[in-house]
Design a protein around this motif. Structure first.
Motif, short mmCIF file in Angstrom:
data_model
loop_
_atom_site.label_atom_id
_atom_site.label_comp_id
_atom_site.label_asym_id
_atom_site.label_seq_id
_atom_site.Cartn_x
_atom_site.Cartn_y
_atom_site.Cartn_z
N ASP A 85 0.84 -1.20 0.00
CA ASP A 85 0.00 0.00 0.00
C ASP A 85 0.88 1.25 0.00
O ASP A 85 1.85 1.35 0.75
CB ASP A 85 -0.90 0.00 1.23
CG ASP A 85 -1.87 1.16 1.24
OD1 ASP A 85 -2.44 1.45 0.18
OD2 ASP A 85 -2.02 1.81 2.30
N GLY A 86 0.54 2.20 -0.86
CA GLY A 86 1.31 3.44 -0.95
C GLY A 86 2.47 3.39 -1.91
O GLY A 86 3.17 4.40 -2.08
N SER A 87 2.71 2.24 -2.54
CA SER A 87 3.80 2.13 -3.51
C SER A 87 3.30 2.52 -4.91
O SER A 87 2.13 2.88 -5.09
CB SER A 87 4.33 0.70 -3.53
OG SER A 87 3.38 -0.17 -4.11
N VAL A 88 4.19 2.46 -5.90
CA VAL A 88 3.82 2.83 -7.28
C VAL A 88 3.17 1.66 -8.01
O VAL A 88 2.87 1.77 -9.20
CB VAL A 88 5.05 3.32 -8.06
CG1 VAL A 88 5.60 4.59 -7.44
CG2 VAL A 88 6.12 2.25 -8.13
N ILE A 89 2.96 0.55 -7.33
CA ILE A 89 2.31 -0.61 -7.96
C ILE A 89 0.87 -0.24 -8.33
O ILE A 89 0.14 0.36 -7.54
CB ILE A 89 2.35 -1.82 -7.03
CG1 ILE A 89 3.79 -2.33 -6.89
CG2 ILE A 89 1.44 -2.93 -7.53
CD1 ILE A 89 3.96 -3.45 -5.90
N LYS A 90 0.46 -0.60 -9.51
CA LYS A 90 -0.85 -0.24 -10.03
C LYS A 90 -1.94 -0.98 -9.29
O LYS A 90 -1.87 -2.20 -9.09
CB LYS A 90 -0.91 -0.57 -11.52
CG LYS A 90 -2.19 -0.13 -12.22
CD LYS A 90 -2.10 -0.41 -13.72
CE LYS A 90 -3.37 0.05 -14.44
NZ LYS A 90 -3.28 -0.21 -15.89
N ALA A 115 3.00 -7.99 -10.41
CA ALA A 115 2.23 -6.75 -10.37
C ALA A 115 2.71 -5.86 -11.50
O ALA A 115 3.71 -6.17 -12.18
CB ALA A 115 2.38 -6.07 -9.01
N LYS A 116 2.03 -4.73 -11.70
CA LYS A 116 2.37 -3.84 -12.82
C LYS A 116 2.55 -2.42 -12.34
O LYS A 116 1.95 -1.99 -11.34
CB LYS A 116 1.28 -3.91 -13.89
CG LYS A 116 1.19 -5.29 -14.56
CD LYS A 116 0.10 -5.35 -15.60
CE LYS A 116 0.04 -6.74 -16.24
NZ LYS A 116 -1.05 -6.84 -17.24
N VAL A 117 3.41 -1.71 -13.06
CA VAL A 117 3.67 -0.30 -12.81
C VAL A 117 3.34 0.45 -14.10
O VAL A 117 3.75 0.02 -15.19
CB VAL A 117 5.14 -0.06 -12.41
CG1 VAL A 117 5.40 1.42 -12.20
CG2 VAL A 117 5.49 -0.86 -11.18
N ASP A 118 2.59 1.55 -14.00
CA ASP A 118 2.27 2.34 -15.19
C ASP A 118 3.53 2.94 -15.78
O ASP A 118 4.37 3.50 -15.07
CB ASP A 118 1.29 3.46 -14.84
CG ASP A 118 -0.13 2.95 -14.69
OD1 ASP A 118 -0.49 2.00 -15.41
OD2 ASP A 118 -0.87 3.50 -13.84
N GLY A 119 3.69 2.80 -17.11
CA GLY A 119 4.78 3.45 -17.81
C GLY A 119 4.39 4.87 -18.19
O GLY A 119 3.26 5.10 -18.63
N ILE A 120 5.28 5.81 -18.00
CA ILE A 120 5.00 7.20 -18.37
C ILE A 120 5.70 7.51 -19.70
O ILE A 120 5.06 7.76 -20.71
CB ILE A 120 5.47 8.15 -17.26
CG1 ILE A 120 4.72 7.85 -15.95
CG2 ILE A 120 5.23 9.61 -17.66
CD1 ILE A 120 5.21 8.63 -14.77
N PHE A 121 6.99 7.43 -19.71
CA PHE A 121 7.76 7.70 -20.93
C PHE A 121 7.81 6.49 -21.83
O PHE A 121 7.87 6.62 -23.06
CB PHE A 121 9.17 8.16 -20.56
CG PHE A 121 9.19 9.52 -19.94
CD1 PHE A 121 9.27 10.66 -20.73
CD2 PHE A 121 9.10 9.67 -18.57
CE1 PHE A 121 9.28 11.93 -20.16
CE2 PHE A 121 9.11 10.92 -18.00
CZ PHE A 121 9.20 12.06 -18.78
#
Length: 444
Positions: A85-90, A115-121
């Motif tokens: 909780d509170g991490s960058v995990i989607k 788990a997944k992390v949103d890509g920005i660039f």
């Protein structure tokens, strides 16, 4: 083509003004994109580390977190979710696969997570999400455990200190013997001590032959060899301890602080802890440690009154742990030159005799040095951890001087097995020991 147009075209193709700006613009786009992707992958690495920590923690804690759940996998899921909780995990991207294999002798837990992390660039290149994975496995063998707890109840432990010790010790015993499985495999010896260790009546077999039981108050005098080994005493080999009062109102050996050996009944242990009172006299941590080792030594199997006849187990067949707690330096030996207990009793038939307990020490009492006591203590620690492989924890409670602190550090198996506790911190110190005893080996 007119001469003018040809001249202007040639001038344009040869003009270098503004080229740097164009190149810079192109390079800046590349640099920003590459830097942004590095940020994305850095965020993904952070998420992976957070996810790995969560599954490691869940695997280690599974025995505790599943107690209030019907399905252990639900408990693990909740535990992992709480730790990411509170991490960058989607949100909603966590996937878990859990396998719990349990036998009467062991439990193995394997957790795989993604788990997944949103890509920005990276999204500019069609990578909208970055997947991270983690895996953890733990194995716990249900081994027999024998723990001997030596608790300082000398005069300096009176009032608030003894109250804090009672609370911390009862919580410690409760944690170690919490479940039915714990009580089946774990046995605790409780050894309160001050100037001496009071022992159960059944150990009067070691009283030297010329002394009747009426001369014995539950405590013995010892030679220096008891600190160098864990041997069983020969029957009829020990002298009784003097029936001294200290400062007029404390017996140096008192049966209300009688040691208990290899017990797994929480109520019995807690009652004994509640009955502990601070006593006068010296702090014989060396003698208490020698008895703590004997509480787990297989040489003493079947000797202790009320203990299971098959215990202590052989070294290697059970985890053996000593917990030594004190609030002061190890002190020397109280006794009398040429002491004969028979001269310190009222005359008459043995059944009617009572100990003569002087309110002050006679002029010929002696006290060996603190250095002697410390040397004996460290010998007993060495015998336990280096000769017999016993794990030794020490708890230093409110000791300000460096020498006794260092002695407790040196006694402990490692510096991590040593704890210092200020007032109000004794329960936390015992909690750390309980966690250490219960710790599992993490395999990846």
């Amino acid at each position: 083509m007119s001469r003018f147009f040809r001249r202007e075209l040639a001038a344009f193709t040869q003009d270098r003004r503004g080229v740097f700006a164009v190149i810079t613009s192109l390079m800046l786009f590349v640099l920003v994109t590459v830097g942004g992707m590095a940020v994305d992958f850095s965020r993904a690495q952070m998420a992976k580390e957070r996810l790995q920590f969560a599954v490691d923690s869940a695997a280690l804690a599974v025995g505790k977190v599943t107690e209030s759940y019907e399905d252990p996998e639900d408990a693990i899921l909740d535990y992992v979710v709480a730790n990411i909780d509170g991490s960058v995990i989607k949100d909603g991207s966590l996937q878990l696969a859990t396998n719990i294999s349990e036998t009467p002798a062991s439990r193995q837990v394997a957790i795989e997570a993604s788990a997944k992390v949103d890509g920005i660039f990276t999204a500019f290149f069609g990578v909208d999400e970055i997947q991270v994975n983690a895996r953890s496995e733990t194995y716990e063998a249900y081994q027999n455990l024998e723990i001997a707890i030596a608790l300082d109840v000398s005069n300096s432990m009176k009032n608030a200190r003894i109250a804090e010790l009672r609370k911390a010790a009862k919580e410690f015993v409760g944690k170690l013997l919490k479940s039915e499985k714990d009580r089946e495999l774990r046995h605790i010896s409780l050894i309160p001590y001050g100037a001496a260790v009071a022992l159960p009546t059944g150990l009067n077999r070691f009283l030297r032959g010329q002394f009747e039981d009426a001369y014995w108050n539950g405590c013995f005098n010892y030679g220096d060899d008891i600190f160098r080994n864990d041997n069983l005493f020969r029957n009829g080999s020990l002298d009784p301890y003097p029936h001294f009062h200290f400062w007029g109102n404390h017996l140096l050996c008192s049966q209300d602080r009688e040691a208990i050996f290899l017990e797994n009944n929480v109520d019995v242990l807690e009652k004994a802890i509640d009955n502990m009172t601070a006593t006068g006299g010296s702090t014989r941590t060396d003698v208490a440690t020698a008895w703590a080792l004997r509480a787990v030594s297989p040489k003493w199997r079947g000797i202790y009154p009320g203990a299971p006849a098959h215990l202590p187990a052989d070294y290697g067949d059970a985890i053996k742990v000593l917990v030594i707690m004190t609030d002061g330096a190890v002190t020397g030996e109280l006794g009398l030159y040429g002491y004969d207990p028979r001269t310190h009793f009222t005359p008459g038939p043995a059944a009617n005799r009572a100990p003569l307990a002087p309110s002050v020490f006679p002029e010929d009492f002696y006290l060996t040095t603190f250095d002697d006591g410390l040397r004996n203590f460290l010998k007993a620690c060495d015998t336990a951890k280096n000769k017999n492989g016993v794990v030794v924890y020490t708890v230093c409670f409110l000791i300000e001087k460096d020498k006794p602190r260092q002695g407790l550090k040196d006694c402990a198996t490692t510096e991590d097995h040593y704890s210092f506790a200020e007032s109000g911190e004794l329960s936390a110190a015992f909690d750390r020991i309980a966690l250490g005893i219960d710790s599992l080996k993490l395999r990846k």
